[in-house]
Scaffold this active site. Structure first.
Site, PDB file in Angstrom:
ATOM      1  N   ASP A  92      70.950  -2.453  52.051  1.00  0.00           N
ATOM      2  CA  ASP A  92      70.543  -1.220  51.375  1.00  0.00           C
ATOM      3  C   ASP A  92      71.420  -0.088  51.904  1.00  0.00           C
ATOM      4  OD1 ASP A  92      69.524  -0.664  53.880  1.00  0.00           O
ATOM      5  OD2 ASP A  92      67.436  -0.601  53.258  1.00  0.00           O
ATOM      6  N   GLY A  94      70.479   2.802  53.306  1.00  0.00           N
ATOM      7  CA  GLY A  94      69.909   3.613  54.365  1.00  0.00           C
ATOM      8  C   GLY A  94      69.159   4.819  53.820  1.00  0.00           C
ATOM      9  N   GLY A  95      69.368   5.130  52.563  1.00  0.00           N
ATOM     10  CA  GLY A  95      68.789   6.343  51.969  1.00  0.00           C
ATOM     11  C   GLY A  95      67.266   6.349  51.970  1.00  0.00           C
ATOM     12  N   PHE A  96      66.688   5.209  51.619  1.00  0.00           N
ATOM     13  CA  PHE A  96      65.234   5.144  51.532  1.00  0.00           C
ATOM     14  C   PHE A  96      64.604   5.225  52.925  1.00  0.00           C
ATOM     15  CE2 PHE A  96      61.285   2.613  51.420  1.00  0.00           C
ATOM     16  CZ  PHE A  96      60.580   3.333  50.465  1.00  0.00           C
ATOM     17  N   ASP A 146      71.495   6.779  47.922  1.00  0.00           N
ATOM     18  CA  ASP A 146      70.649   7.562  47.023  1.00  0.00           C
ATOM     19  C   ASP A 146      69.511   8.229  47.770  1.00  0.00           C
ATOM     20  OD1 ASP A 146      69.130   5.305  47.616  1.00  0.00           O
ATOM     21  OD2 ASP A 146      68.233   5.213  45.628  1.00  0.00           O
ATOM     22  N   GLN A 189      67.350   6.174  39.186  1.00  0.00           N
ATOM     23  CA  GLN A 189      66.173   6.918  39.670  1.00  0.00           C
ATOM     24  C   GLN A 189      65.528   7.624  38.487  1.00  0.00           C
ATOM     25  OE1 GLN A 189      64.682   6.798  42.500  1.00  0.00           O
ATOM     26  NE2 GLN A 189      66.154   5.891  43.917  1.00  0.00           N
ATOM     27  N   GLY A 216      63.085   3.771  43.329  1.00  0.00           N
ATOM     28  CA  GLY A 216      62.017   4.748  43.151  1.00  0.00           C
ATOM     29  C   GLY A 216      60.732   4.175  42.591  1.00  0.00           C
ATOM     30  N   ASP A 266      63.383  -7.820  46.497  1.00  0.00           N
ATOM     31  CA  ASP A 266      63.265  -8.027  47.941  1.00  0.00           C
ATOM     32  C   ASP A 266      61.937  -7.431  48.363  1.00  0.00           C
ATOM     33  OD1 ASP A 266      64.373  -5.096  47.772  1.00  0.00           O
ATOM     34  OD2 ASP A 266      63.577  -5.327  49.788  1.00  0.00           O
ATOM     35  N   CYS A 304      51.702 -28.414  49.268  1.00  0.00           N
ATOM     36  CA  CYS A 304      52.852 -27.600  49.677  1.00  0.00           C
ATOM     37  C   CYS A 304      53.681 -28.419  50.665  1.00  0.00           C
ATOM     38  CB  CYS A 304      52.392 -26.296  50.324  1.00  0.00           C
ATOM     39  SG  CYS A 304      53.772 -25.305  50.972  1.00  0.00           S
ATOM     40  N   CYS A 306      55.949 -27.297  52.814  1.00  0.00           N
ATOM     41  CA  CYS A 306      56.495 -26.561  53.960  1.00  0.00           C
ATOM     42  C   CYS A 306      55.969 -27.154  55.274  1.00  0.00           C
ATOM     43  CB  CYS A 306      56.155 -25.071  53.840  1.00  0.00           C
ATOM     44  SG  CYS A 306      54.572 -24.615  54.573  1.00  0.00           S
ATOM     45  N   CYS A 309      52.184 -26.470  56.109  1.00  0.00           N
ATOM     46  CA  CYS A 309      51.177 -27.219  55.355  1.00  0.00           C
ATOM     47  C   CYS A 309      51.265 -28.726  55.597  1.00  0.00           C
ATOM     48  CB  CYS A 309      51.290 -26.915  53.871  1.00  0.00           C
ATOM     49  SG  CYS A 309      50.940 -25.189  53.502  1.00  0.00           S
ATOM     50  N   HIS A 335      55.542 -20.604  55.564  1.00  0.00           N
ATOM     51  CA  HIS A 335      54.810 -20.945  54.331  1.00  0.00           C
ATOM     52  C   HIS A 335      55.007 -19.864  53.263  1.00  0.00           C
ATOM     53  CE1 HIS A 335      51.801 -22.059  51.404  1.00  0.00           C
ATOM     54  NE2 HIS A 335      51.494 -20.773  51.402  1.00  0.00           N
TER      55      HIS A 335
HETATM   56 ZN   LIG Z   1      52.986 -24.334  52.876  1.00  0.00          ZN
END
Ligand SMILES: [Zn+2]
Length: 375
Positions: A92, A94-96, A146, A189, A216, A266, A304, A306, A309, A335
């Site tokens: 990013d 850095g603005g936010f 921004d 924006q 925004g 993200d 699942c 992962c 799980c 997970h």
């Molecule tokens: Zn899982």
């Protein structure tokens, strides 16, 4: 031939699936980018993040410029080598974060001067310094610098802020220069105001970027207002470039954003909630702190694949969450990131096969069921 490109492979309604090609690897879209704030996705080895299916990580310019410093990262071979993640990284601007985290900010046409929240030292972020820091980090996808006002904000404030961001976008483009293999994204924006969003989109398209972000949003306006804006904002941006919705979100926000034509997102949510005993599943959110799990031998989510799980019970997770053991955050983050990436993969396949509406309906049915019956 260009070193980077964006190919759209299929559309279903407004939803799209494709691939962003970079010298460091392909990014399948719609893509979810785990957040590696300070050169780490908290609680996860980079190899493990990759195993969940992530093609790209996000790094935060504000945090990295303050600690360990962009020059130091550059000296050590760049952010990819420094953090042992050789695939694409988006940073990013850095603005936010400078607006949300730093002390004693002063905003001028030139940029923002501020004091570090780490040690009080004085710094300046401008379009030019942000481009330089992101270049030193070696980021593959660089974000224009921004300014993002918190919502609700009055129209005059939104208008003034958006126009400043567009002047900064032009300076960012100029300072970025020509860097084959790296992409620069502009940020739309204008809050929830349709005409300001349109003016912003036009300004960005006139400058010309490799991709376009919608900034925004997800700043306190609520899902309904955000979706209302996403009903028109993505359509103002070029069809043939990636569209990135910044800072989103919960699984239901992500599905709704993809339905409205978003390609990248993200959010800290899957990793942050993993560190506070919260899990995301096909049946909605689960709080492992809750006493109902104390003697439950079942996995967090049946089916699942992962590591959390596959090998651990809800009872164990409840215990390690309550005992504040490190493994609690590690397992739940794994997970959650796995669940998010499975959701993205499911959406990509559904769009490619022209059954996104059915996928969306099944997703909402699953969340509405709520957690499995207690034993
Ligand atoms: Zn899982």
């Amino acid at each position: 031939m260009a070193l980077t490109s964006f190919e759209l492979n299929a559309r279903d309604g407004r939803a799209r699936t494709g691939v962003i090609r970079t010298p460091r690897g392909d990014i399948r879209t719609p893509a979810f980018m785990p957040v590696g704030t300070a050169a780490t996705v908290k609680g996860m080895m980079p190899e493990s993040v990759r195993e969940t299916g992530a093609d790209i990580l996000l790094g935060n310019t504000y945090h990295l410029m303050l600690r360990p410093g962009a020059e130091r990262v550059a000296k050590l071979g760049g952010l990819h080598r420094f953090m042992n993640w050789e695939r694409p990284i988006l940073t990013d601007s850095g603005g936010f974060q400078v607006m949300s985290l730093s002390d004693l900010r002063k905003l001028t046409e030139e940029g923002v001067t501020f004091r570090s929240h780490v040690d009080g030292s004085k710094h300046m972020l401008s379009p030019e310094t942000s481009m330089e820091i992101q270049r030193l980090l070696g980021s593959d996808i660089v974000m224009a610098f921004d300014e993002c006002p918190a919502l609700p904000a009055d129209r005059a404030r939104l208008e003034e802020s958006m126009r400043l961001s567009m002047r900064w976008a032009a300076r960012s483009r100029e300072a970025f220069g020509d860097r084959p293999g790296h992409m620069l994204f502009g940020i739309q924006q204008g809050g929830l105001e349709r005409d300001l969003r349109e003016e912003s989109a036009q300004a960005l398209v006139n400058i010309g970027f490799d991709g376009y972000a919608i900034g925004g949003l997800a700043v306190g306006e609520g899902q309904e207002a955000m979706f209302g804006c996403l009903d028109f904002a993505p359509g103002m941006l070029p069809e043939d470039k990636p569209r990135y919705l910044m800072g989103v979100g919960k699984p239901a926000d992500i599905v709704g954003a993809v339905a409205r034509g978003i390609d990248m997102m993200d959010c800290v949510l899957p990793s942050r909630s993993g560190r506070t005993g919260q899990a995301w599943t096909r049946r909605g959110q689960v709080n492992l702190r809750n006493a109902r799990h104390a003697e439950d031998p079942r996995p967090l989510e049946e089916g699942c694949s992962c590591p959390c799980c596959r090998s651990y019970s809800r009872a164990y997770l409840h215990h390690v969450v309550r005992a504040k053991e490190m493994i609690a955050g590690m397992l739940l983050t794994w997970h959650n990131l796995h669940y998010y990436q499975e959701l993205m993969a499911g959406m990509r396949a559904a769009i490619a096969e022209g059954r996104f509406a059915a996928f969306e309906a099944a997703f909402h049915e699953g969340e509405a069921l709520g957690d499995i019956e207690r034993l």
